[in-house]
Design an enzyme around this catalytic site. Structure first.
Site, PDB file in Angstrom:
ATOM      1  N   HIS A  74       0.816  -1.215   0.000  1.00 10.17           N
ATOM      2  CA  HIS A  74       0.000   0.000   0.000  1.00 10.17           C
ATOM      3  C   HIS A  74       0.852   1.269   0.000  1.00 10.17           C
ATOM      4  CE1 HIS A  74       0.291  -0.165   4.548  1.00 10.17           C
ATOM      5  NE2 HIS A  74       0.456   1.127   4.342  1.00 10.17           N
ATOM      6  N   ASP A 121      -0.323  -7.492   1.199  1.00  8.61           N
ATOM      7  CA  ASP A 121       0.206  -6.128   1.363  1.00  8.61           C
ATOM      8  C   ASP A 121       1.730  -6.200   1.495  1.00  8.61           C
ATOM      9  OD1 ASP A 121       0.379  -3.409   1.688  1.00  8.61           O
ATOM     10  OD2 ASP A 121      -0.332  -3.406   3.769  1.00  8.61           O
ATOM     11  N   SER A 224       4.068   2.356   8.267  1.00  8.49           N
ATOM     12  CA  SER A 224       3.722   1.379   7.240  1.00  8.49           C
ATOM     13  C   SER A 224       4.949   0.906   6.483  1.00  8.49           C
ATOM     14  CB  SER A 224       2.741   1.993   6.240  1.00  8.49           C
ATOM     15  OG  SER A 224       1.425   1.865   6.667  1.00  8.49           O
TER      16      SER A 224
END
EC number: 3.4.21.59
Length: 275
Positions: A74, A121, A224
């Site tokens: 992502h 992901d 992230s």
């Protein structure tokens, strides 16, 4: 099933900075309940930068080979970003203070990735040139496929993300670390169903995901793509990639990570097992 899950999880957030694409509201950004990392630790930690008014940190990553970085899909997908607008900064104690930004030659997003909440992901960045490995900068070890990382195992997550919900990391932007316990997937899934509109038969936490954290310690926005590492028999192994969650260190909402062992074959399709 896809539409049901997206509708049922309206307030979850992936943990990356910048405006998310549709369906990407769940990405993670920072370290909650942690402390500044010692300079001698986490030599595989990297910062991903995007060109704006300056080269801005937007996600983390880990050096898994002298020429390859592991991160969250992502952060760089599903549509691959312009390579000219992307750089990698190797381990530094404070963001922006001693930048030596490295260009990227290739971005590989897992072909099954759509949103962090659906899974897959995970992404790879190939650097234009291999880096010089040293005591300050070197690779993290990927786990064997048989490694399960049992519930309760203490692991560490690192990054330069938010220090609380909607509270950015202040200058001088130190690398933060926090210890988080591994949680069984079925317990984590049950927690995410509390207060949600999904039926119990709808899996929120999937097999390719790993849960860790509690109400005092968690990753958050800006983290992230960064690594979740666990020490097994004296060796640091990367168990997960920071992926998504609902808020940061919220009750019944552990952090959710991409499970690295699930994607070892895919990783090694591109990345040599030995440098």
């Amino acid at each position: 099933m896809l539409n049901l899950l997206l509708l049922a999880l309206p307030v979850l957030a992936s943990r990356a900075y910048a405006a998310p694409a549709p369906g990407q509201a769940l990405q993670r950004v920072g370290i909650v309940g942690g402390q500044e990392a010692p300079r001698s630790k986490w030599p595989w930690q990297v910062s991903l930068r995007v060109r704006d008014r300056y080269w801005m940190h937007f996600c983390g990553g880990s050096l898994i080979h002298p020429q390859w970085v592991l991160t969250a899909a992502h952060c760089v997908g599903p549509d691959v970003k312009d390579l000219a607008a992307l750089r990698v900064q190797l381990r530094e104690q404070h963001l922006y203070y001693q930048d030596q930004l490295l260009p990227v030659s290739r971005i590989i997003v897992h072909p099954q990735f759509y949103t962090a909440q659906i899974g897959a992901d995970i992404a790879l960045l190939e650097l234009e040139e291999p880096v010089n490995v040293s005591s300050h900068v070197h690779t993290v070890t990927l786990p064997p496929a048989s490694e399960t990382f049992p519930p309760g195992m203490p692991c560490w997550v690192t990054g330069w993300g938010d220090v609380d919900n909607d509270e950015r990391l202040p200058p001088p932007f130190p690398l933060k670390q926090v210890k988080v316990p591994i949680m069984e997937n079925h317990i984590c899934d049950a927690k995410y169903h509390l207060g949600a509109y999904t039926g119990d038969d709808v899996r929120i936490v999937r097999d390719d995901m790993l849960c860790a954290g509690n109400t005092r310690r968690d990753s958050c926005q800006g983290d992230s793509g960064g690594p979740l590492v666990c020490k097994v028999n004296g060796t640091w192994l990367q168990a997960g990639v920071v992926s998504w969650g609902e808020g940061c260190a919220q009750p019944n909402r552990p952090g959710i990570y991409t499970r690295v062992t699930y994607y070892l074959d895919w990783i090694h399709h591109y990345v040599p097992k030995k440098p």
